[in-house]
Write an enzyme that holds these catalytic residues in place. Structure first.
Site, mmCIF file in Angstrom:
data_model
loop_
_atom_site.group_PDB
_atom_site.id
_atom_site.type_symbol
_atom_site.label_atom_id
_atom_site.label_comp_id
_atom_site.label_asym_id
_atom_site.label_seq_id
_atom_site.Cartn_x
_atom_site.Cartn_y
_atom_site.Cartn_z
ATOM 1 N N HIS A 106 0.835 -1.203 0.000
ATOM 2 C CA HIS A 106 0.000 0.000 0.000
ATOM 3 C C HIS A 106 0.869 1.252 0.000
ATOM 4 O O HIS A 106 1.269 1.725 1.063
ATOM 5 C CB HIS A 106 -0.900 -0.008 1.232
ATOM 6 C CG HIS A 106 -1.789 -1.206 1.307
ATOM 7 N ND1 HIS A 106 -1.334 -2.443 1.703
ATOM 8 C CD2 HIS A 106 -3.106 -1.356 1.014
ATOM 9 C CE1 HIS A 106 -2.344 -3.310 1.659
ATOM 10 N NE2 HIS A 106 -3.422 -2.674 1.240
ATOM 11 N N HIS A 139 -2.129 -1.288 7.124
ATOM 12 C CA HIS A 139 -1.835 -1.545 5.706
ATOM 13 C C HIS A 139 -0.755 -0.590 5.198
ATOM 14 O O HIS A 139 -0.053 -0.906 4.247
ATOM 15 C CB HIS A 139 -3.106 -1.452 4.845
ATOM 16 C CG HIS A 139 -3.793 -0.123 4.881
ATOM 17 N ND1 HIS A 139 -4.689 0.228 5.867
ATOM 18 C CD2 HIS A 139 -3.714 0.951 4.060
ATOM 19 C CE1 HIS A 139 -5.132 1.458 5.637
ATOM 20 N NE2 HIS A 139 -4.551 1.927 4.553
ATOM 21 N N GLY A 153 -3.579 -3.916 11.467
ATOM 22 C CA GLY A 153 -4.006 -4.423 10.157
ATOM 23 C C GLY A 153 -5.526 -4.514 10.136
ATOM 24 O O GLY A 153 -6.177 -3.914 9.286
ATOM 25 N N PRO A 154 -6.106 -5.233 11.134
ATOM 26 C CA PRO A 154 -7.558 -5.176 11.258
ATOM 27 C C PRO A 154 -7.928 -3.753 11.704
ATOM 28 O O PRO A 154 -7.564 -3.329 12.815
ATOM 29 C CB PRO A 154 -7.877 -6.212 12.340
ATOM 30 C CG PRO A 154 -6.649 -7.085 12.418
ATOM 31 C CD PRO A 154 -5.503 -6.183 12.082
ATOM 32 N N LEU A 155 -8.596 -3.019 10.839
ATOM 33 C CA LEU A 155 -8.813 -1.593 11.108
ATOM 34 C C LEU A 155 -9.579 -1.371 12.411
ATOM 35 O O LEU A 155 -10.460 -2.152 12.766
ATOM 36 C CB LEU A 155 -9.540 -0.955 9.924
ATOM 37 C CG LEU A 155 -8.652 -0.839 8.671
ATOM 38 C CD1 LEU A 155 -9.498 -0.584 7.421
ATOM 39 C CD2 LEU A 155 -7.602 0.248 8.831
ATOM 40 N N GLY A 200 -10.648 4.227 7.456
ATOM 41 C CA GLY A 200 -11.160 2.898 7.805
ATOM 42 C C GLY A 200 -11.167 2.677 9.310
ATOM 43 O O GLY A 200 -12.125 2.121 9.861
ATOM 44 N N ASN A 257 -7.750 11.533 4.250
ATOM 45 C CA ASN A 257 -7.545 11.681 2.795
ATOM 46 C C ASN A 257 -8.805 11.430 1.988
ATOM 47 O O ASN A 257 -8.803 11.553 0.762
ATOM 48 C CB ASN A 257 -6.383 10.787 2.315
ATOM 49 C CG ASN A 257 -6.662 9.297 2.513
ATOM 50 O OD1 ASN A 257 -7.802 8.872 2.588
ATOM 51 N ND2 ASN A 257 -5.599 8.508 2.586
ATOM 52 N N HIS A 281 -4.183 3.325 -3.442
ATOM 53 C CA HIS A 281 -4.342 2.800 -2.070
ATOM 54 C C HIS A 281 -3.541 1.509 -1.846
ATOM 55 O O HIS A 281 -2.748 1.431 -0.913
ATOM 56 C CB HIS A 281 -5.821 2.538 -1.755
ATOM 57 C CG HIS A 281 -6.020 1.557 -0.639
ATOM 58 N ND1 HIS A 281 -5.970 1.915 0.685
ATOM 59 C CD2 HIS A 281 -6.198 0.203 -0.650
ATOM 60 C CE1 HIS A 281 -6.129 0.838 1.434
ATOM 61 N NE2 HIS A 281 -6.281 -0.222 0.648
ATOM 62 N N GLU A 323 -17.564 -4.328 25.034
ATOM 63 C CA GLU A 323 -16.743 -5.541 25.163
ATOM 64 C C GLU A 323 -15.514 -5.480 24.260
ATOM 65 O O GLU A 323 -14.404 -5.851 24.656
ATOM 66 C CB GLU A 323 -17.569 -6.789 24.814
ATOM 67 C CG GLU A 323 -18.752 -7.056 25.727
ATOM 68 C CD GLU A 323 -19.990 -6.245 25.365
ATOM 69 O OE1 GLU A 323 -19.981 -5.535 24.335
ATOM 70 O OE2 GLU A 323 -20.980 -6.317 26.118
ATOM 71 N N PHE A 326 -20.564 -13.323 24.753
ATOM 72 C CA PHE A 326 -20.133 -12.066 24.139
ATOM 73 C C PHE A 326 -18.643 -12.046 23.799
ATOM 74 O O PHE A 326 -18.101 -10.994 23.460
ATOM 75 C CB PHE A 326 -20.549 -10.879 25.008
ATOM 76 C CG PHE A 326 -22.037 -10.860 25.276
ATOM 77 C CD1 PHE A 326 -22.937 -11.264 24.291
ATOM 78 C CD2 PHE A 326 -22.548 -10.485 26.506
ATOM 79 C CE1 PHE A 326 -24.311 -11.284 24.530
ATOM 80 C CE2 PHE A 326 -23.915 -10.497 26.760
ATOM 81 C CZ PHE A 326 -24.807 -10.904 25.763
ATOM 82 N N HIS A 385 -28.233 -15.687 25.073
ATOM 83 C CA HIS A 385 -27.146 -15.537 26.043
ATOM 84 C C HIS A 385 -26.419 -16.847 26.339
ATOM 85 O O HIS A 385 -25.469 -16.868 27.108
ATOM 86 C CB HIS A 385 -27.694 -14.978 27.367
ATOM 87 C CG HIS A 385 -28.029 -13.527 27.315
ATOM 88 N ND1 HIS A 385 -28.760 -12.974 26.281
ATOM 89 C CD2 HIS A 385 -27.747 -12.495 28.159
ATOM 90 C CE1 HIS A 385 -28.912 -11.678 26.498
ATOM 91 N NE2 HIS A 385 -28.295 -11.364 27.624
#
Ligand code: TPP
Length: 661
Positions: free
Chosen positions: A28, A68, A117-119, A156, A185, A259, A409, A435, A471
């Site tokens: 990227h 990224h 990495g996981p936004l 993101g 951006n 990107h 959570e 949960f 639950h």
């Protein structure tokens, strides 16, 4: 100091990012090119760090939430002189075994504070780091702990729901040492963010109790002024930096085309010509590199001053500080658990394992009152994880060690990651086991990073009763057991709870989940040896009289059923045994021989667990008997519910008799 124009220093980042992505043919380039000015100002004028000592405790933390854009971070580590980040590593961007994986990975690359990495995760983890800083500073004083946490995040990150949980917490706690630089951006993968978003981020942050403003993110003076102001704020600060994605690329800048793919030879050449960068790949002019290296050692003096200040602390205080930052537990912890187990043996408890956990916490708390950092996502009274003497952490009471996370959570789990990564605490947090679904991305990162966060998950099965299938976890045990490096314990009584707590607190290279009941369970253990019987994941709780024809395997509340089934079979002259398996995956990780010794050779193997069967075949075989759940649960009182689903001692006895013919 070597005087080099800011733009040439920023362009060094741009050039390296473009070249590395081009060579890897993946990555990227857009974010590093757009954010180069922001990063250059931060790293050359503000960030307190020493590239030669990337783990120095009082360094500022820097989190690239938009993982990224990893080449931004790798370029910075190389330019500032991190010894592990060589030019060859940049040339091997995204290749097997390199220190430059696709997204930054904690533990893998020196100088990377957290895996991103996981936004959304990075900004939420950073909130935890800032909490830890505030708590430790209150405890040890500013001469020992006084640093900022900086974050670069993207559109993101701020679109992800997790960011709202994190922002709300940071604002509420007035984490004024947290400074977020938002790469505003207006572009994401699909195109302009206006396709799906119209949030005024400056107003959004302000409404959550932050200071925030919009600046030109390509203007170094504006960036510097905003950061200087943020450092003086009594609130956390978000600086929305208007940038152009892929800044400098002649036709692709400002579009989603820059990107997440290599620029291509023509565009790259055009960008370099436009920016005045040498066409030679991976080249940085000597004077520019020298200036960057000087920036990388800007923090040496601050580090040395810190060391001098630390040497004025008493030996006891200094040792304690060091021990806590190393995530070592105090010697008194083992003693406290031993004494607690002895007390339980003398005073058997018929209580829910969530209550047993509360007893264990109270017993351990005195051994580590300042580092045992617990919290709950608005279920404190139900999850029973607040020590009697613990006080609340709040903006004005940073020495409190119980955190009310609200109904957040995911934010809780991510913050705990940050708290652990910062160092100084053993963080645990609680909600209902069902949960875990709401915390799962952050739990996965705890496992991936190999950090010792403890998840206290109560209301462990249909046994919670009337709240019903929404639950009642059924697939969660299997899901959590399937996660590499996650350790799940579902203890059957108060002594096992104490042992599982001990294992959880001493496991600092991976997370642990304690899965606990709402309903009362009898104390089944009649011994409490110094050795921790849960340490192998499973053990023989009740031995057979004679050669066992049947082995029962169970965890948590179903161990009692197994024990009752064993008794009934014994009355009929059939020898059977009970294996308590608080951690199936730990059992299955033992060497084959050891596993087989615990599993045993009885011809009939029966597992009882109020959850789905996944995983148990490895113990009982494909043809083994499984008494458990095959569907979602239902709403009913506890005494009806196990009967309804056929999870009973009688069912286990009948299954055994049928098998024995
Ligand atoms: C939780 C999560 N969902 C999806 C992705 C895949 N992804 C990577 S970057 C990105 C969005 C890019 O937009 P932005 O955050 O604005 O970054 P920029 O384009 O400015 O580099 C997405 C959807 C991800 N990394 N994490």
């Amino acid at each position: 100091m070597t005087q080099v124009d800011h733009t040439r220093m920023a362009n060094a980042i741009r050039g390296l990012a473009m070249d590395a992505v081009e060579k890897a043919k993946s990555g990227h380039p857009g974010l590093p090119m757009g954010c180069a000015d922001v990063a250059t100002v931060l790293f050359t004028q503000f960030l307190k760090y020493d590239a030669a000592e990337p783990n120095w405790p009082d360094r500022d933390r820097f989190v690239l939430s938009a993982g990224h854009g990893s080449m931004l971070l790798y370029a910075l580590l190389y330019l500032t002189g991190n010894s592990e980040m060589t030019l060859d590593q940049l040339k091997n961007f995204r290749q097997l075994g390199s220190k430059t994986p696709g997204h930054p990975e904690y533990h893998h690359t020196s100088g990377v504070e957290t895996t991103t990495g996981p936004l959304g995760q990075g900004i939420a983890t950073a909130v935890g780091m800032a909490v830890a800083e505030k708590m430790l500073a209150a405890e040890y004083g500013k001469k020992a702990v006084d640093h900022h946490t900086y974050v670069i995040c993207s559109d993101g990150d701020l679109m992800e729901g997790l960011s709202q949980e994190a922002i709300a917490l940071a604002g509420h706690w007035k984490l004024n040492k947290l400074i977020v630089l938002y790469d505003d951006n207006g572009i994401s993968i699909d195109g302009p963010t206006t396709l799906s978003d119209g949030v005024d981020q400056v107003k959004r942050f302000k409404s959550a109790g932050w200071a925030s403003e919009l600046i030109d993110g390509q203007d170094q003076k504006a960036i510097a002024a905003a950061i200087a102001k943020a450092q003086k704020s009594n609130k956390p600060t978000m600086i929305a930096c208007k940038t152009t994605i892929g800044y400098g690329a002649p036709t692709k800048a400002g579009t989603n085309k820059v990107h997440g793919e290599a620029l291509g030879a023509e565009e790259l050449k055009g960008a370099k010509e436009k920016l005045g960068i040498s066409l030679e790949p991976f080249s940085v002019p000597d004077d520019v590199l020298k200036a960057w290296r000087e920036a990388g050692s800007r923090g040496v003096a601050a580090r040395k001053e810190w060391e001098t200040r630390m040497s004025t602390l008493s030996n006891r205080k200094r040792d304690e500080f060091d021990r806590r930052l190393r995530h070592e537990r105090p010697a008194s912890l083992a003693k406290a658990i031993k004494a607690h187990k002895k007390w339980l043996l003398e005073n058997p408890q018929k209580i829910a394992t969530r209550k047993s956990s509360e007893l264990a916490i109270d017993a351990m708390y005195a051994a580590m009152p300042m580092e045992f950092l617990s919290g709950s996502a608005d279920l404190t009274g139900s999850t029973n994880n607040k020590a009697k003497t613990a006080t609340n952490f709040e903006a004005k009471t940073p020495k409190g060690r119980f955190v009310h996370y609200g109904i957040r959570e995911h934010g809780m789990a991510a913050a705990m990651n940050g708290i652990f990564l910062h160092g100084g605490f053993a963080p645990s947090g609680a909600t209902f086991f069902c949960f875990t679904d709401y915390c799962r991305p952050a739990m996965r990162l705890s496992a991936l990073m190999g950090i010792g966060v403890i998840y206290i998950m109560t209301h462990d099965s249909i046994g919670l009763g009337e709240d019903g299938p929404t639950h009642q976890p059924v697939e969660h045990l299997a899901a959590m057991r399937a996660m590499p490096n996650m350790r799940t314990f579902r203890p059957c009584d108060a002594i096992e709870v104490a042992e599982c707590w001990e294992l959880a607190l001493n496991r600092t290279d991976g997370p642990t989940i304690l899965v606990l009941t709402r309903q009362s369970l009898p104390q089944l253990r009649t011994d409490a040896p110094a050795q921790n019987r849960c340490a192998e994941g499973a053990y023989e709780l009740v031995a057979a009289h004679g050669e066992a024809k049947v082995s029962f395997f169970a965890s948590g509340s179903e161990v009692e059923m197994a024990v009752n089934a064993q008794k009934t079979l014994a009355e009929r002259g059939i020898a059977s045994r009970v294996v308590s398996a608080p951690s199936l995956e730990l059992l299955l990780s033992l060497p084959e021989e050891r596993q087989q010794a615990i599993i045993g050779k009885a011809p009939v193997k029966i597992a009882i667990e109020a959850a789905v069967r996944w995983g148990w075949d490895a113990v009982i075989g494909h043809d083994g008997e499984f008494i458990g759940m095959h569907s979602f649960g239902t709403s009913a009182p506890l005494n009806k519910i196990f009967q309804h689903f056929g999870i009973t001692a009688e069912a286990a006895v009948n299954a055994a008799l049928k098998r024995l013919g």
